[in-house]
Motif scaffolding. Structure first.
Motif, PDB file in Angstrom:
ATOM      1  N   PRO A 145       0.807  -1.438  -0.076  1.00  0.00           N
ATOM      2  CA  PRO A 145       0.020  -0.041   0.012  1.00  0.00           C
ATOM      3  C   PRO A 145       0.996   1.304  -0.127  1.00  0.00           C
ATOM      4  N   VAL A 146       1.836   1.448   0.697  1.00  0.00           N
ATOM      5  CA  VAL A 146       2.775   2.727   0.827  1.00  0.00           C
ATOM      6  C   VAL A 146       3.629   2.844  -0.394  1.00  0.00           C
ATOM      7  N   GLN A 147       4.013   1.835  -1.252  1.00  0.00           N
ATOM      8  CA  GLN A 147       4.700   1.863  -2.407  1.00  0.00           C
ATOM      9  C   GLN A 147       3.741   2.269  -3.243  1.00  0.00           C
ATOM     10  N   GLY A 164       8.035  -2.376   8.397  1.00  0.00           N
ATOM     11  CA  GLY A 164       8.070  -3.680   7.653  1.00  0.00           C
ATOM     12  C   GLY A 164       7.102  -3.651   6.503  1.00  0.00           C
ATOM     13  N   SER A 165       6.677  -2.453   6.292  1.00  0.00           N
ATOM     14  CA  SER A 165       5.595  -2.316   5.103  1.00  0.00           C
ATOM     15  C   SER A 165       6.220  -1.796   3.879  1.00  0.00           C
ATOM     16  N   GLY A 166       7.537  -1.970   3.884  1.00  0.00           N
ATOM     17  CA  GLY A 166       8.352  -1.564   2.344  1.00  0.00           C
ATOM     18  C   GLY A 166       8.438  -0.115   2.237  1.00  0.00           C
ATOM     19  N   LYS A 167       8.540   0.464   3.306  1.00  0.00           N
ATOM     20  CA  LYS A 167       8.997   1.934   3.092  1.00  0.00           C
ATOM     21  C   LYS A 167      10.177   2.186   2.219  1.00  0.00           C
ATOM     22  N   LEU A 202      11.215   3.986  -5.050  1.00  0.00           N
ATOM     23  CA  LEU A 202      10.374   4.425  -6.192  1.00  0.00           C
ATOM     24  C   LEU A 202       9.988   5.456  -6.578  1.00  0.00           C
ATOM     25  N   GLY A 203       9.611   6.327  -5.290  1.00  0.00           N
ATOM     26  CA  GLY A 203       9.056   7.897  -5.313  1.00  0.00           C
ATOM     27  C   GLY A 203       9.827   8.769  -5.831  1.00  0.00           C
ATOM     28  N   MET A 236      10.879  14.352   1.311  1.00  0.00           N
ATOM     29  CA  MET A 236       9.842  13.197   1.717  1.00  0.00           C
ATOM     30  C   MET A 236      10.205  12.615   3.193  1.00  0.00           C
ATOM     31  N   LEU A 237       9.190  12.836   4.186  1.00  0.00           N
ATOM     32  CA  LEU A 237       9.328  12.487   5.549  1.00  0.00           C
ATOM     33  C   LEU A 237       8.868  11.152   5.371  1.00  0.00           C
ATOM     34  N   PHE A 238       9.599  10.196   5.820  1.00  0.00           N
ATOM     35  CA  PHE A 238       8.845   8.819   6.264  1.00  0.00           C
ATOM     36  C   PHE A 238       9.100   8.535   7.776  1.00  0.00           C
ATOM     37  N   SER A 239       7.896   8.124   8.322  1.00  0.00           N
ATOM     38  CA  SER A 239       7.983   7.703   9.663  1.00  0.00           C
ATOM     39  C   SER A 239       6.731   7.002  10.103  1.00  0.00           C
TER      40      SER A 239
END
Length: 584
Positions: free
Chosen positions: A24-26, A46-49, A55-56, A186-189
């Motif tokens: 979903p996040v990808q 563990g969701s593939g960030k 990719l982003g 991009m902020l990933f958290s």
């Protein structure tokens, strides 16, 4: 199937890696509304960030120029910068991006603390498309002029909340201030607290908010359990949980490096194949520990929260919170080490009796449903061992001629029953022994609540603890706690009175000063120990209302009794009421 917006070279890499669909996040970062925009992404551990931001940022790296729309330009000044809180997470990110961009010929520079900075500077001087690093080392290279961010097209902050918690705010701000204003950020958290929102407001423009965190918040592939134990039995409970599950790989979390060191030594002494990860270990030691886990030379890892960030072990199926997580986010990050990539995992919280209410609130905040269970007993573990022994020894196996020749010689010397018994004993000998835990049944609690009047307790001082029946206070675990905090033996503790929210106990006046000093030394700044229990001298007995502060009592016992019945002022020589003490 991958979206058409993914460059062909990356699509091929995903297919070669076995991707049939994006997570979903990808998928969310590739939506048309997210194209080219600053992003604030909340996603579960563990969701593939990592693949998601890989990719982003592809559109910025494969920007059409003289190299063509599907090729990277020659390596020079970095085009993308990924900042991670720990060396392990940065290494994981580097590995993921390496296979994702391998066909594109991307050059990736790796800059983290604990590595040779001169080698990193040489790598940067040769040019790189992507730089992955930790805040402190990146800032150092930036200040020395080795890292030139003037051509940067995209910046990614991975686990941004953790970086702020670790005190990297100034480093992040200096790094981002050194990048072009037109960059994409991009902020990933996994979580998005207020400090992250403030950081986003300063360094992002019209950011799109993406959240793939489910309402349940915890991993659907993780079974949560909570075990209540005596504070003195925390380590024993951890040992029994390891023995009950016999996981391929298990991770135990402690709050401090000292506790990691102590628990690791205890496990090794008992025969567990264990490694440790904390801030005191060098990068080479950490790499060796992780490799031992991957090679199955070790099956247990004892770690602090920070040291375990970014660790991805495919065989990790058990997480034990030896010390209660400080908040819901820490619970989530710790537990998220297991239950990854569709595999099932178990997360167990070891909860000292006085902290049960706090943990119940923590679980509600995290929106996690945990099953409250009893700690495994030696009988439970032996029953499991019998099942595992039979399963292992009856498993199909191939034997060569030498094996059969040796078996024939054994049969000539011993009966089949003796040989089978020796085989079972040898198999059991490799298993660490389970620990006996303090019994927590109501009958056991009642058995120890009787008054104890023994010689030497005619003149005593009352102390109080801020736990009672509502926190499952029980002499069976209170006694070891008092002994540990006050450096006394069970024989030096008198009557114990348990009320609804507090517990009173007697210490002989002759050692009250020494006991009080030891309690203060074993407490933290707020007066509590690691299990959240406060112990202090009390004015009067359980049924008396007046109470003096610990400082006042300490001064009184230092200066000695006053004229005119100071003993009565302490309440130690007063006859106490029978029955339960009056609630306050």
């Amino acid at each position: 199937m991958t979206p058409s917006s993914v460059p062909p070279l990356l699509s091929e890499a995903l297919a070669a890696r076995g991707y049939t669909a994006l997570t979903p996040v990808q998928a969310a970062v590739l939506e048309p509304e997210a194209e080219g925009r600053d992003l604030i992404v909340s996603a579960q551990t563990g969701s593939g960030k990592t693949v998601a931001f890989g990719l982003g940022m592809a559109a910025q790296l494969f920007a059409a120029d003289e190299s063509g729309p599907d090729k990277l330009p020659p390596a020079g000044k970095p085009l993308a910068l990924i900042i991670a809180p720990t060396r392990e997470l940065a290494l994981q990110v580097s590995r993921e991006l390496t296979w994702l961009y391998a066909s594109a010929g991307a050059r990736i520079a790796f800059c983290v603390g604990g590595m040779d900075p001169s080698k990193e500077r040489r790598s940067l001087s040769h040019g790189a498309h992507i730089v992955v690093g930790t805040p402190g080392r990146l800032r150092d290279h930036l200040e020395r002029g080795a890292l030139d961010l003037s051509a940067l097209r995209v910046a990614v902050l991975d686990e941004a909340d953790e970086m702020l918690d670790m005190g990297f705010r100034e480093d992040l701000e200096q790094i981002l201030d050194g990048t072009p204003d037109e960059r994409r950020t991009m902020l990933f958290s996994a979580t998005m607290p207020k400090p992250i929102a403030a950081l986003a407001k300063r360094y992002q423009r019209d950011a799109l908010r993406i959240s793939t965190v489910t309402e349940a918040r915890g991993h659907g592939d993780i079974a949560y359990q909570a075990v209540t134990v005596s504070p003195s039995d925390i380590e024993h409970a951890a040992i029994n949980l390891l023995r009950l599950h016999e996981a391929d790989t298990a991770m135990l979390f402690c709050a401090t490096r000292d506790n990691v060191r102590h628990l690791h030594a205890s496990l090794v002494e008992r025969g567990f194949e264990a490694v440790a990860l904390s801030g005191e270990h060098s990068q080479n030691e950490r790499n060796a520990a992780l490799q031992a886990l991957r090679d199955r030379r070790a099956r247990v890892c004892v770690a602090t929260d920070v040291a375990a960030r970014g660790i991805d072990l495919p065989t990790l199926s058990l997480v034990i919170h030896v010390e209660v997580p400080r908040d819901a986010e820490t619970l989530q990050h710790r537990s998220g080490r297991t239950g990854r990539a569709g595999k099932k995992g178990t997360a167990v919280l070891i909860v000292p009796y006085p902290r049960r209410r706090r943990v119940e609130g923590l679980l509600r905040t995290a929106r996690v449903e945990a099953e409250w269970i009893s700690a495994p007993t030696p009988e439970d573990i032996r029953a499991k061992d019998r099942e595992r022994t039979l399963e292992a020894l009856l498993a199909p196996a191939e034997y060569d001629d030498e094996d059969r020749e040796l078996a024939a010689r054994l049969l000539a010397e011993r009966s089949p029953e003796d040989i089978a018994a020796a085989l079972v004993r040898a198999y059991r000998a490799s298993m660490p022994s389970p620990e006996e835990l303090i019994e927590g049944t109501p009958e056991a609690r009642k058995a120890d609540q009787a008054e104890r009047h023994r010689p030497g307790f005619e003149d005593t001082v009352w102390f109080r603890m801020d736990i009672g029946r509502r926190q499952n206070a029980d002499p069976r675990w209170i006694l070891p706690l008092i002994c540990r905090r006050g450096h006394v033996t069970k024989q030096e503790i008198g009557a114990i009175r348990i009320a609804a929210t507090e517990t009173w106990f007697q210490i002989p006046r002759t050692i009250a000063g020494k006991f009080s000093a030891a309690v203060q030394r074993t407490a933290s700044a707020d007066g509590e120990d690691e299990s959240g229990v406060r112990i202090e001298m009390a004015e009067g007995g359980p049924g008396d209302t007046p109470r003096r502060s610990a400082k006042t009592n300490a001064r009184a016992y230092r200066d000695g009794p006053r004229q005119g019945g100071a003993g009565n002022k302490t309440g130690a020589s007063k006859p106490h009421r029978k029955g339960p003490p009056r609630q306050r």
